[in-house]
Design a protein around this motif. Structure first.
Motif, short mmCIF file in Angstrom:
data_model
loop_
_atom_site.label_atom_id
_atom_site.label_comp_id
_atom_site.label_asym_id
_atom_site.label_seq_id
_atom_site.Cartn_x
_atom_site.Cartn_y
_atom_site.Cartn_z
N PHE A 218 0.70 -1.09 -0.14
CA PHE A 218 -0.13 -0.15 -0.49
C PHE A 218 0.73 1.44 0.09
O PHE A 218 0.87 2.28 -0.81
CB PHE A 218 -0.58 -0.03 1.06
N ASN A 219 2.37 1.26 0.95
CA ASN A 219 2.37 2.77 0.54
C ASN A 219 3.95 1.38 0.33
O ASN A 219 4.52 0.41 0.60
CB ASN A 219 2.85 2.32 2.00
N PRO A 220 4.18 2.42 -1.12
CA PRO A 220 5.47 1.32 -2.23
C PRO A 220 6.73 1.60 -1.74
O PRO A 220 8.00 0.78 -1.68
CB PRO A 220 4.81 1.97 -3.62
N LEU A 221 7.04 2.07 -0.34
CA LEU A 221 8.12 3.08 0.17
C LEU A 221 8.73 1.74 1.03
O LEU A 221 9.86 1.86 1.65
CB LEU A 221 8.34 3.98 0.35
N PHE A 222 7.64 1.17 1.60
CA PHE A 222 7.77 0.20 2.59
C PHE A 222 6.77 -1.09 2.47
O PHE A 222 5.29 -1.03 2.39
CB PHE A 222 7.65 1.08 4.29
#
Length: 298
Positions: A218-222
């Motif tokens: 959902f958060n592409p950085l995490f």
């Protein structure tokens, strides 16, 4: 960089029934039946905006917008019966117990994601995650009681099953058995003073979030991933407490110590891709974990 917001609506309920029957007024022979039903439901909506910038002028920055709707349902039924039989005299007892706990979880996720304004097909999906748990157990305990001392020594025999996966996509089945001894001791040398000690062993299954086959990007950085190969933790717990209260002076002294040792401990793992600066988190079974706490109050 990233920013997010979310809303959540939930409700829950519980129904309990407890029946205790003593066979006659003089005897402490008794039987107890207990039924607990728990249920909950929640709906949530989340939105996230993430920007990934690059120092390389030939590579375009990535702007990701995500929305996610989740509908969760949890139900659990616990049935237990316990029989107490006096032996020798009215201070010694044998207790037999048996029970079953059935729990199920359904988690439906509808996620949409765009990358630089275009649909990111790899991160746009609908997933219906489920888990069915069943615990069957039987126990036998010896209990001693008098005005100053209470002692219980027992063992629980437990079988646990855990079935989880994605509806019509994947299914994982696990089954575990364990023998879990326990010990409890309480001593009251005088009014206002007591000593308490407890030990118990348990086999703790990994939670659904830790074994989930759904990749949470959902958060592409995490990115968060479950590990379907996790096995249960074996936990040994020791708790001791001493208390004393002087009714004349009002002086009080309380202390406690708690020690926990976990074998086959489930721990979090995290790594970062240097090229993309994306962090990925998951779980593994890794060795032992110990903790101890102690405090004094007066």
């Amino acid at each position: 960089t990233s920013s997010s917001n979310s809303t959540n609506d939930s409700n829950s309920g519980r129904i309990s029934l407890d029946y205790n029957k003593r066979f006659n007024n003089k005897s402490k022979r008794s039987i107890e039946f207990e039924l607990d039903v728990d249920f909950s439901k929640s709906n949530s909506f989340s939105a996230n905006n993430a920007t990934k910038t690059y120092t390389n002028p030939l590579r375009a920055d990535e702007i990701t917008t995500s929305t996610q709707t989740q509908n969760n349902k949890d139900n659990e039924i616990d049935v237990e019966i316990q029989y107490t039989e006096p032996i020798i005299n009215d201070k010694n007892f044998i207790e037999f117990g048996a029970g079953v706990t059935v729990a199920n979880t359904d988690e439906f996720t509808d996620q949409s994601q765009t990358l630089n304004g275009s649909t990111n097909t790899g991160s746009t999906f609908k997933a219906d995650l489920f888990e069915d748990r069943k615990t069957t157990y039987g126990s036998v305990d010896y209990r001693y009681n008098n005005q100053k001392t209470s002692l219980t020594i027992g063992t629980e025999f437990e079988e646990q099953t855990q079935d989880f996966g994605l509806v019509n996509v994947s299914n994982f089945n696990r089954k575990y058995t364990s023998v879990n001894p326990s010990f409890r001791f309480r001593y009251r040398p005088k009014k206002g003073s007591w000593i308490f000690f407890r030990y118990r062993k348990s086999l703790d299954l990994p939670s659904l979030s830790r074994v989930s086959p759904v990749v949470n990007n959902f958060n592409p950085l995490f990115i968060r991933k479950g590990n379907q190969n996790l096995t249960p933790e074996t936990r040994h717990s020791i708790f001791g407490m001493y208390g004393n209260y002087d009714f004349v002076s009002g002086f009080s002294f309380f202390s406690h110590i708690s020690y926990n040792k976990t074998n086959n401990a489930i721990v979090n793992t995290e790594n970062t891709d240097i090229a993309t600066r994306v962090r990925t988190s998951s779980y593994v079974n890794l060795g032992e974990r110990e903790s101890i706490s102690f405090d004094i109050n007066f």
